[in-house]
Design an enzyme around this catalytic site. Structure first.
Site, PDB file in Angstrom:
ATOM      1  N   THR A 119      56.073  37.304  52.509  1.00 58.46           N
ATOM      2  CA  THR A 119      56.073  37.107  53.955  1.00 58.46           C
ATOM      3  C   THR A 119      54.685  36.859  54.528  1.00 58.46           C
ATOM      4  O   THR A 119      54.558  36.401  55.658  1.00 58.46           O
ATOM      5  CB  THR A 119      56.604  38.386  54.636  1.00 58.46           C
ATOM      6  OG1 THR A 119      55.768  39.477  54.208  1.00 58.46           O
ATOM      7  CG2 THR A 119      58.037  38.670  54.244  1.00 58.46           C
ATOM      8  N   HIS A 136      55.821  39.119  43.215  1.00 60.52           N
ATOM      9  CA  HIS A 136      54.746  39.567  42.342  1.00 60.52           C
ATOM     10  C   HIS A 136      53.649  38.526  42.411  1.00 60.52           C
ATOM     11  O   HIS A 136      53.951  37.341  42.400  1.00 60.52           O
ATOM     12  CB  HIS A 136      55.181  39.550  40.879  1.00 60.52           C
ATOM     13  CG  HIS A 136      56.206  40.561  40.534  1.00 60.52           C
ATOM     14  ND1 HIS A 136      56.139  41.856  40.951  1.00 60.52           N
ATOM     15  CD2 HIS A 136      57.308  40.460  39.775  1.00 60.52           C
ATOM     16  CE1 HIS A 136      57.170  42.503  40.458  1.00 60.52           C
ATOM     17  NE2 HIS A 136      57.895  41.685  39.751  1.00 60.52           N
ATOM     18  N   ASP A 170      54.674  46.671  45.427  1.00 60.04           N
ATOM     19  CA  ASP A 170      53.322  46.089  45.458  1.00 60.04           C
ATOM     20  C   ASP A 170      52.306  46.931  44.698  1.00 60.04           C
ATOM     21  O   ASP A 170      51.123  46.947  45.030  1.00 60.04           O
ATOM     22  CB  ASP A 170      52.828  45.892  46.901  1.00 60.04           C
ATOM     23  CG  ASP A 170      53.810  45.111  47.734  1.00 60.04           C
ATOM     24  OD1 ASP A 170      54.339  44.120  47.212  1.00 60.04           O
ATOM     25  OD2 ASP A 170      54.056  45.492  48.893  1.00 60.04           O
ATOM     26  N   LEU A 190      42.255  50.041  40.643  1.00 61.44           N
ATOM     27  CA  LEU A 190      41.259  51.092  40.799  1.00 61.44           C
ATOM     28  C   LEU A 190      39.902  50.517  41.193  1.00 61.44           C
ATOM     29  O   LEU A 190      39.131  51.150  41.935  1.00 61.44           O
ATOM     30  CB  LEU A 190      41.145  51.863  39.478  1.00 61.44           C
ATOM     31  CG  LEU A 190      40.296  53.118  39.495  1.00 61.44           C
ATOM     32  CD1 LEU A 190      40.828  54.127  40.499  1.00 61.44           C
ATOM     33  CD2 LEU A 190      40.238  53.753  38.106  1.00 61.44           C
ATOM     34  N   ASP A 191      39.619  49.297  40.734  1.00 59.84           N
ATOM     35  CA  ASP A 191      38.331  48.659  41.040  1.00 59.84           C
ATOM     36  C   ASP A 191      38.076  48.548  42.542  1.00 59.84           C
ATOM     37  O   ASP A 191      36.927  48.604  42.988  1.00 59.84           O
ATOM     38  CB  ASP A 191      38.260  47.267  40.391  1.00 59.84           C
ATOM     39  CG  ASP A 191      39.483  46.420  40.697  1.00 59.84           C
ATOM     40  OD1 ASP A 191      40.606  46.888  40.418  1.00 59.84           O
ATOM     41  OD2 ASP A 191      39.321  45.314  41.233  1.00 59.84           O
ATOM     42  N   THR A 230      65.611  49.422  50.065  1.00 58.65           N
ATOM     43  CA  THR A 230      66.196  48.127  49.749  1.00 58.65           C
ATOM     44  C   THR A 230      67.658  48.351  49.362  1.00 58.65           C
ATOM     45  O   THR A 230      68.138  49.486  49.360  1.00 58.65           O
ATOM     46  CB  THR A 230      65.378  47.394  48.667  1.00 58.65           C
ATOM     47  OG1 THR A 230      65.792  46.029  48.631  1.00 58.65           O
ATOM     48  CG2 THR A 230      65.529  48.036  47.296  1.00 58.65           C
TER      49      THR A 230
HETATM   50  P1  GDP Z   1      53.892  43.894  42.424  1.00 65.70           P
HETATM   51  O1  GDP Z   1      54.911  43.387  43.366  1.00 65.70           O
HETATM   52  O2  GDP Z   1      54.093  45.340  42.089  1.00 65.70           O
HETATM   53  O3  GDP Z   1      53.684  43.049  41.224  1.00 65.70           O
HETATM   54  O4  GDP Z   1      52.528  43.888  43.207  1.00 65.70           O
HETATM   55  P2  GDP Z   1      51.715  42.690  43.866  1.00 65.70           P
HETATM   56  O5  GDP Z   1      52.106  41.372  43.418  1.00 65.70           O
HETATM   57  O6  GDP Z   1      51.633  42.960  45.317  1.00 65.70           O
HETATM   58  O7  GDP Z   1      50.315  43.010  43.155  1.00 65.70           O
HETATM   59  C1  GDP Z   1      49.287  43.543  43.776  1.00 65.70           C
HETATM   60  C2  GDP Z   1      48.136  42.589  43.912  1.00 65.70           C
HETATM   61  O8  GDP Z   1      47.072  43.202  43.246  1.00 65.70           O
HETATM   62  C3  GDP Z   1      48.226  41.200  43.299  1.00 65.70           C
HETATM   63  O9  GDP Z   1      47.509  40.316  44.134  1.00 65.70           O
HETATM   64  C4  GDP Z   1      47.557  41.344  41.946  1.00 65.70           C
HETATM   65  O10 GDP Z   1      46.944  40.152  41.476  1.00 65.70           O
HETATM   66  C5  GDP Z   1      46.526  42.345  42.249  1.00 65.70           C
HETATM   67  N1  GDP Z   1      46.187  43.247  41.180  1.00 65.70           N
HETATM   68  C6  GDP Z   1      46.972  43.801  40.214  1.00 65.70           C
HETATM   69  N2  GDP Z   1      46.273  44.672  39.475  1.00 65.70           N
HETATM   70  C7  GDP Z   1      45.010  44.668  39.996  1.00 65.70           C
HETATM   71  C8  GDP Z   1      43.818  45.388  39.694  1.00 65.70           C
HETATM   72  O11 GDP Z   1      43.767  46.213  38.793  1.00 65.70           O
HETATM   73  N3  GDP Z   1      42.717  45.119  40.462  1.00 65.70           N
HETATM   74  C9  GDP Z   1      42.735  44.230  41.485  1.00 65.70           C
HETATM   75  N4  GDP Z   1      41.641  44.039  42.199  1.00 65.70           N
HETATM   76  N5  GDP Z   1      43.845  43.553  41.820  1.00 65.70           N
HETATM   77  C10 GDP Z   1      44.953  43.768  41.079  1.00 65.70           C
END
Ligand code: GDP
Length: 426
Positions: free
Chosen positions: A302, A40, A12, A333-334, A237
């Site tokens: 989930t 993702h 994530d 980071l935001d 995993t």
């Molecule tokens: P992955 O499994 O590693 O791809 O991670 P996730 O799908 O859980 O991604 C993390 C969440 O953060 C998703 O909802 C993305 O849309 C969101 N996301 C990814 N990069 C950024 C970012 O730089 N800023 C913000 N606010 N959200 C982000």
């Protein structure tokens, strides 16, 4: 040339977004491990999508999406996802499925549920997608490759043999209904119809693509700390989450992986059980969870609330090293813009001694976080495109983390969209 996008931590980290972004310039995107147990989230011009088995390149016309031999392929879930994407207006993606990929069988999902039930409070926090029983069978050599669907006589004979063993467990260990060979065989024939147009010798296809100078992107699932060898065993995993495994799970020469982009989130989150040293609780955790990611830190598969924590330099340094990182993408980071001060975990105290080296699980259970507090930047950094335009305290935070982990942060993600990215030359 081959690039890999992988996670430094517990998953994530935002790999989907980084892969989607890098896919603009890639020709082929390959999933090489894992299954439908994680997801993702990708935000692009078509909307917001939660992908579980589809590679993140499916949104582009110019890319081919590949399911490598290392994946736990759940055929009905894969095609459900495929159909949903197409129904929402995305042009039908070009897909190839390895003839050596093994299939998640309907009983793998049942065994996952039954075993979690049996273990009760001592369970591993499985997503019950059948992944652990799938990989157990693969290595016990009673798994089924996609190619086996195409020899019906062999398939029925093997199914009969495997069901005999499974039924002993179902009857005597789990006290559950038994498997019926005919019903299973009929289900597999449905699977065959679904996959037939896409099956090929993927490693040969990729080899030829490499010779033609194509760019291949390997897309990892979860992160270093969930790797069965190098992670927080047994809370891991069942397939390797490391870039090195990309060579095996796709059938590619390891020396061709030239760039390994390890994704690190600017704070920590984890799902499932297991030690999580920089974990926070209560209102502090709730607020970060609410503000985190894009619409909160809840599992893409989930919907479970994720466990939250401060950035962990010890775990991330180790996670980046195990991946063989060439570049770090520092994401989300935001989200930290609301904090006056930001704690960072810079060491683990174990039995009175402080270390910055990530320990094995038994010691990890005893680790207490050593925290340092950095000043926050107290503003919204979304929309910024140049590193120099970031607030000073924000750059300090990035540079502090970079120094602690010892790998170059060359990309900074400051929003969920494709273009929310700052490149930094190192
Ligand atoms: P992955 O499994 O590693 O791809 O991670 P996730 O799908 O859980 O991604 C993390 C969440 O953060 C998703 O909802 C993305 O849309 C969101 N996301 C990814 N990069 C950024 C970012 O730089 N800023 C913000 N606010 N959200 C982000």
């Amino acid at each position: 040339m081959i690039k890999a996008v992988v996670g430094a931590n517990w998953g994530d980290e935002g790999k989907g977004k980084i892969t989607d972004m890098l896919a603009q310039k890639a020709d082929i995107i390959v999933r090489f491990q894992g299954g439908a147990n994680a997801g993702h989230t990708i935000v692009n011009d078509y909307g917001k999508f939660a992908l579980h088995t589809m590679p993140s390149g499916v949104f582009y016309n110019h890319t081919t999406s590949v399911i490598g031999n290392g994946v736990a392929l759940n055929i009905p879930v894969f095609f459900k996802e495929y159909n949903e994407i197409v129904e929402r207006g995305v042009p039908a993606p070009k897909i190839l499925i390895s003839d050596r990929a093994q299939m998640v069988m309907p009983y793998h999902i049942l065994f996952d549920q039954y075993e979690e039930e049996r273990l009760g409070g001592k369970s591993f926090g499985s997503t019950k997608s059948g992944i652990a029983p799938f990989y157990s069978d693969k290595y016990a050599k009673i798994g089924f490759q996609v190619s086996e669907l195409f020899d019906e006589e062999h398939l029925r004979e093997k199914l009969t043999r495997v069901c005999e063993t499974k039924n002993i467990l179902l009857e005597h260990l789990y006290h559950k209904p038994l498997l019926e060979v005919d019903a299973l065989f009929a289900e597999l024939m449905e699977y065959k119809k679904m996959v037939e147009p896409y099956v090929c010798d993927v490693s040969l296809y990729l080899w030829n693509a490499l010779k033609d100078g194509k760019e291949i992107l390997l897309e990892g699932q979860l992160g270093s700390l969930k790797d069965p060898d190098h992670g927080i065993y047994p809370m891991v995993t069942s397939s390797s989450t490391l870039a090195a495994y990309g060579a095996i799970g796709a059938g590619l020469p390891p020396y061709e992986i030239k760039q390994i982009i390890t994704v690190c989130k600017a704070y920590s989150s984890a799902v499932g059980a297991g030690a999580f040293v920089s974990e926070i609780f209560g209102e502090e955790a709730d607020e970060l969870r609410r503000r985190g990611g894009d619409g909160g830190e809840y599992g893409a598969t989930t919907g479970r609330p994720r466990r939250m924590g401060w950035f962990d330099c010890v775990a991330s340094k180790y996670g980046c090293r195990m991946q063989g990182t060439t570049d770090v993408a520092f994401t989300v980071l935001d989200v930290l813009g609301y904090l006056d001060e930001i704690p960072v975990c810079t060491g683990y105290e174990i039995d009175g001694e402080v270390t910055t080296d990530f320990p094995t699980t038994v010691k990890l259970e005893k680790a207490k976080p050593v925290l340092e507090t950095l000043p926050g930047w107290n503003c919204d950094i979304r929309g910024i495109r140049k590193y120099e335009d970031l607030p000073k305290n924000c750059r300090n935070y990035i540079e502090f983390v970079e120094k602690q982990i010892g790998f170059p942060i060359t990309m900074i993600s400051n929003g969920p969209g494709r273009n929310d990215i700052i490149f930094r030359n190192k």
